[in-house]
Scaffold this motif. Structure first.
Motif, short mmCIF file in Angstrom:
data_model
loop_
_atom_site.label_atom_id
_atom_site.label_comp_id
_atom_site.label_asym_id
_atom_site.label_seq_id
_atom_site.Cartn_x
_atom_site.Cartn_y
_atom_site.Cartn_z
N ALA A 60 0.83 -1.21 0.00
CA ALA A 60 0.00 0.00 0.00
C ALA A 60 0.87 1.26 0.00
O ALA A 60 2.01 1.25 0.45
N LEU A 61 0.29 2.32 -0.52
CA LEU A 61 0.99 3.59 -0.54
C LEU A 61 1.15 4.10 0.88
O LEU A 61 0.39 3.75 1.78
N ASN A 62 2.12 4.96 1.10
CA ASN A 62 2.37 5.49 2.44
C ASN A 62 1.16 6.24 2.96
O ASN A 62 0.52 7.00 2.24
N ALA A 63 0.86 6.02 4.23
CA ALA A 63 -0.25 6.69 4.92
C ALA A 63 -1.57 6.49 4.19
O ALA A 63 -2.43 7.36 4.18
N SER A 64 -1.72 5.34 3.57
CA SER A 64 -2.94 5.07 2.80
C SER A 64 -3.30 3.61 2.95
O SER A 64 -2.48 2.78 3.30
N ARG A 65 -4.52 3.32 2.66
CA ARG A 65 -4.96 1.92 2.66
C ARG A 65 -5.30 1.48 1.25
O ARG A 65 -6.11 0.60 1.03
N ILE A 66 -4.68 2.12 0.28
CA ILE A 66 -4.89 1.79 -1.12
C ILE A 66 -3.65 1.05 -1.61
O ILE A 66 -2.54 1.57 -1.56
N SER A 67 -3.85 -0.17 -2.09
CA SER A 67 -2.72 -0.98 -2.53
C SER A 67 -2.68 -1.04 -4.04
O SER A 67 -3.70 -1.12 -4.71
N LEU A 68 -1.48 -1.01 -4.57
CA LEU A 68 -1.31 -1.14 -6.02
C LEU A 68 -1.35 -2.60 -6.45
O LEU A 68 -1.57 -2.90 -7.62
N VAL A 69 -1.12 -3.51 -5.52
CA VAL A 69 -1.11 -4.94 -5.80
C VAL A 69 -2.14 -5.59 -4.90
O VAL A 69 -2.15 -5.36 -3.69
N TRP A 70 -3.03 -6.39 -5.46
CA TRP A 70 -4.07 -7.03 -4.66
C TRP A 70 -4.12 -8.51 -5.02
O TRP A 70 -4.92 -8.94 -5.84
N PRO A 71 -3.25 -9.34 -4.40
CA PRO A 71 -3.19 -10.76 -4.74
C PRO A 71 -4.44 -11.54 -4.34
O PRO A 71 -4.69 -12.61 -4.86
N LEU A 72 -5.23 -10.98 -3.45
CA LEU A 72 -6.46 -11.65 -3.02
C LEU A 72 -7.40 -11.89 -4.20
O LEU A 72 -8.11 -12.90 -4.25
N THR A 73 -7.42 -11.00 -5.15
CA THR A 73 -8.29 -11.15 -6.31
C THR A 73 -7.99 -12.43 -7.07
O THR A 73 -8.88 -13.21 -7.37
N GLY A 74 -6.73 -12.64 -7.37
CA GLY A 74 -6.35 -13.85 -8.10
C GLY A 74 -6.63 -15.11 -7.33
O GLY A 74 -7.14 -16.11 -7.89
N VAL A 75 -6.32 -15.12 -6.04
CA VAL A 75 -6.55 -16.31 -5.22
C VAL A 75 -8.03 -16.61 -5.11
O VAL A 75 -8.47 -17.75 -5.28
N SER A 76 -8.85 -15.60 -4.86
CA SER A 76 -10.27 -15.84 -4.68
C SER A 76 -10.95 -16.27 -5.97
O SER A 76 -11.79 -17.18 -5.97
N VAL A 77 -10.59 -15.67 -7.09
CA VAL A 77 -11.18 -16.08 -8.37
C VAL A 77 -10.79 -17.51 -8.70
O VAL A 77 -11.62 -18.32 -9.13
N ALA A 78 -9.54 -17.87 -8.46
CA ALA A 78 -9.08 -19.23 -8.76
C ALA A 78 -9.82 -20.26 -7.91
O ALA A 78 -10.29 -21.28 -8.43
N VAL A 79 -9.95 -20.01 -6.63
CA VAL A 79 -10.61 -20.99 -5.75
C VAL A 79 -12.09 -21.09 -6.07
O VAL A 79 -12.64 -22.19 -6.12
N VAL A 80 -12.75 -19.98 -6.31
CA VAL A 80 -14.18 -20.04 -6.63
C VAL A 80 -14.41 -20.74 -7.96
O VAL A 80 -15.35 -21.53 -8.11
N LEU A 81 -13.55 -20.51 -8.93
CA LEU A 81 -13.70 -21.20 -10.21
C LEU A 81 -13.40 -22.70 -10.09
O LEU A 81 -14.04 -23.52 -10.74
N LEU A 82 -12.44 -23.04 -9.28
CA LEU A 82 -12.06 -24.45 -9.14
C LEU A 82 -13.01 -25.24 -8.25
O LEU A 82 -13.31 -26.40 -8.52
N TYR A 83 -13.48 -24.62 -7.15
CA TYR A 83 -14.23 -25.38 -6.15
C TYR A 83 -15.69 -24.98 -6.01
O TYR A 83 -16.44 -25.68 -5.35
N GLY A 84 -16.11 -23.87 -6.56
CA GLY A 84 -17.53 -23.51 -6.51
C GLY A 84 -17.80 -22.25 -5.71
O GLY A 84 -16.95 -21.73 -4.99
N ARG A 85 -19.05 -21.78 -5.85
CA ARG A 85 -19.45 -20.52 -5.22
C ARG A 85 -19.54 -20.58 -3.71
O ARG A 85 -19.50 -19.55 -3.05
N LYS A 86 -19.70 -21.77 -3.13
CA LYS A 86 -19.86 -21.83 -1.68
C LYS A 86 -18.61 -21.34 -0.95
O LYS A 86 -18.68 -20.97 0.21
N TYR A 87 -17.47 -21.29 -1.63
CA TYR A 87 -16.25 -20.80 -1.01
C TYR A 87 -16.13 -19.29 -1.06
O TYR A 87 -15.18 -18.72 -0.51
N ALA A 88 -17.06 -18.62 -1.71
CA ALA A 88 -17.06 -17.16 -1.73
C ALA A 88 -17.32 -16.60 -0.33
O ALA A 88 -16.95 -15.47 -0.03
N VAL A 89 -17.91 -17.39 0.54
CA VAL A 89 -18.12 -16.99 1.93
C VAL A 89 -16.77 -16.75 2.60
O VAL A 89 -16.62 -15.85 3.43
#
Length: 86
Positions: free
Chosen positions: A35-64
């Motif tokens: 994240a940028l200094n004194a900010s909560r805005i990140s230029l890199v968000w790896p959670l997006t890739g991990v969450s899309v991969a798991v939901v596509l591989l295992y189903g929507r119930k893991y979106a919880v």
């Protein structure tokens, strides 16, 4: 002789969802490392890739798990929960 006791399907799913939420929380915190200094805005968000991969591989119930991880991430960063839900 097999001494392992099989878990009911719902308990196994709950364990997988909690494991997925833990992985998502760790990746969200890693993303906040960039994240940028004194900010909560990140230029890199790896959670997006991990969450899309798991939901596509295992189903929507893991979106919880994603939602649970985002709530926990907001609590650790001091962000209002209303912003997480929106």
């Amino acid at each position: 002789m097999n001494l392992s006791v099989p878990l009911p399907a719902r308990a196994a799913d709950l364990i997988k969802i909690l494991l997925f939420a833990t992985i998502c929380l760790v990746t969200a915190l890693v993303g906040m490392f960039f994240a940028l200094n004194a900010s909560r805005i990140s230029l890199v968000w790896p959670l997006t890739g991990v969450s899309v991969a798991v939901v596509l591989l295992y189903g929507r119930k893991y979106a919880v798990g994603v939602f649970l991880a985002m709530v926990l991430n907001s609590l650790t960063l001091g962000i209002a929960l209303l912003l997480t839900v929106l």
